[in-house]
Design an enzyme around this catalytic site. Structure first.
Site, PDB file in Angstrom:
ATOM      1  N   LYS A  54       0.982  -1.143  -0.194  1.00  0.00           N
ATOM      2  CA  LYS A  54      -0.036   0.016   0.047  1.00  0.00           C
ATOM      3  C   LYS A  54       0.778   1.304   0.075  1.00  0.00           C
ATOM      4  CE  LYS A  54      -0.504   1.851   3.373  1.00  0.00           C
ATOM      5  NZ  LYS A  54       0.195   3.000   3.658  1.00  0.00           N
ATOM      6  N   GLN A  98      -5.051  -1.452  10.354  1.00  0.00           N
ATOM      7  CA  GLN A  98      -4.797  -2.868   9.590  1.00  0.00           C
ATOM      8  C   GLN A  98      -5.553  -3.824  10.679  1.00  0.00           C
ATOM      9  OE1 GLN A  98      -4.120  -3.566   6.663  1.00  0.00           O
ATOM     10  NE2 GLN A  98      -4.404  -5.620   6.949  1.00  0.00           N
ATOM     11  N   ASP A 121     -11.453   3.217   4.730  1.00  0.00           N
ATOM     12  CA  ASP A 121     -11.728   1.916   4.796  1.00  0.00           C
ATOM     13  C   ASP A 121     -13.334   1.833   4.761  1.00  0.00           C
ATOM     14  OD1 ASP A 121      -9.830   0.133   4.230  1.00  0.00           O
ATOM     15  OD2 ASP A 121      -9.308  -0.448   6.126  1.00  0.00           O
TER      16      ASP A 121
END
Ligand SMILES: NC(=O)c1ccc[n+]([C@@H]2O[C@H](COP(=O)([O-])OP(=O)(O)OC[C@H]3O[C@@H](n4cnc5c(N)ncnc54)[C@H](OP(=O)(O)O)[C@@H]3O)[C@@H](O)[C@H]2O)c1
Length: 297
Positions: A54, A98, A121
């Protein structure tokens, strides 16, 4: 013979368009640098790979990528404080925590601390609520990527029976909500299956579009698929492979070799849905930065 959908090519094209848009905005607004922060707690190797990839992608499109590696021993309070600080940091437009987090951390409480305006997200209840209400803002990257793959591949879902196997908060559930929106890339009739679904084969057999996010190798076999169906395999399972340097390789949830003989189109693993996730995250971060900088299309 089915079409093998090249998710990598679709993701590369989207990533390129994000880079071009950032460059274009920078020409009139030199201070425009979208900032994406990723927080990783612990040592999970797959998560480390994801965060590293990423960062590479974010930097390549002209974003500032900031990674925070915290030890497994990080407490709930410390992590909440960390995320709160990132939420207040004006340089940061997108925050990615994460998942999964270590077992001693209450994941939902952490997600609730993320500023919804930076929740690229799409997991904060505020953004989930917007999706439920038909006003999606940040949609989780993987479901958004699945919808994008379908539309870029010219696969119409309007009025079609879409069956989703899996009802997780990050894939199945938001994907179902996305595909029942009232718009041209949605308007599908959605059935969602999970571990308590009875006679799942009878349901998957009815799918015009079958999307699988279960996390089990060979979960979908050829006799569970209608001839001509479109198959989207979200599953990412590591299996041992002594011929690889890493000692493993990735496979999906679908028995690819047999299912591709009857499907009209199918995504491979790797190279299908996977690459879309980071591309969509970049797109969400760009949208967030544009909103902060009052840049309108
Ligand atoms: N490509 C990407 O970028 C990407 C992104 C995210 C996830 N993934 C992959 O997608 C897969 C799913 O991830 P996830 O996070 O959504 O997984 P998850 O949270 O573990 O959810 C799995 C879902 O599958 C359902 N399930 C389990 N066994 C089943 C069975 N026998 N029959 C029907 N449904 C069953 C579960 O049902 P219950 O709810 O009843 O337990 C659950 O809803 C994993 O392989 C993951 O690695 C890939």
């Amino acid at each position: 013979m089915s079409t093998i959908i090249d998710g990598k090519a679709i993701a590369d094209k989207l990533t390129k368009s994000v880079a071009e848009e950032i460059n274009l905005i920078k020409k009139t607004n030199s201070g425009f640098v979208p900032g994406l922060a990723a927080v990783l707690v612990g040592e999970d190797p797959a998560s480390k790979v994801y965060v590293r990839n990423k960062k590479k992608s974010a930097t390549s499109v002209g974003m500032e990528a900031l990674d925070y590696y915290l030890p497994e021993s990080t407490t709930q309070k410390e992590l909440e404080e960390y995320v709160r600080k990132l939420s207040e940091d004006v340089k940061i437009d997108g925050i990615l925590v994460q998942l999964p987090l270590p077992a001693h951390i209450d994941q939902e409480k952490i997600i609730n601390v993320i500023n919804p305006d930076k929740d690229v997200d799409g997991l904060h209840p505020y953004n989930v609520g917007l999706l439920v209400k038909g006003q999606p803002r940040f949609v989780p990257a993987t479901p958004a990527g699945v919808q994008y793959i379908l539309s870029e591949s010219g696969i119409e879902v309007v009025g079609k029976h879409v069956v989703i196997c899996g009802r997780s908060e990050i894939v199945g559930k938001p994907l179902g909500l996305l595909l029942i929106q009232r718009n041209k890339n949605a308007n599908a009739t959605v059935t969602m299956c999970h571990s308590r679904t009875e006679n799942i084969r009878n349901i998957t057999k009815q799918a015009d579009v079958l999307i699988v996010a279960v996390g089990q190798q060979n979960f979908i076999k050829a006799d569970m698929v209608k001839k001509g169906a479109v198959i989207i395999d979200v599953g990412t399972n590591r299996i041992q492979d002594a011929t690889r340097k890493s000692g493993y390789r990735l496979v999906g949830d679908v028995d690819f070799e047999n299912v591709k003989k009857i499907a009209s189109a199918i995504t491979p693993v790797p190279g299908g849905v996977g690459p879309m996730t980071i591309a969509m995250l970049l797109k969400n971060t760009l949208e967030s930065a544009k909103r902060k900088n009052l840049v309108f299309d």
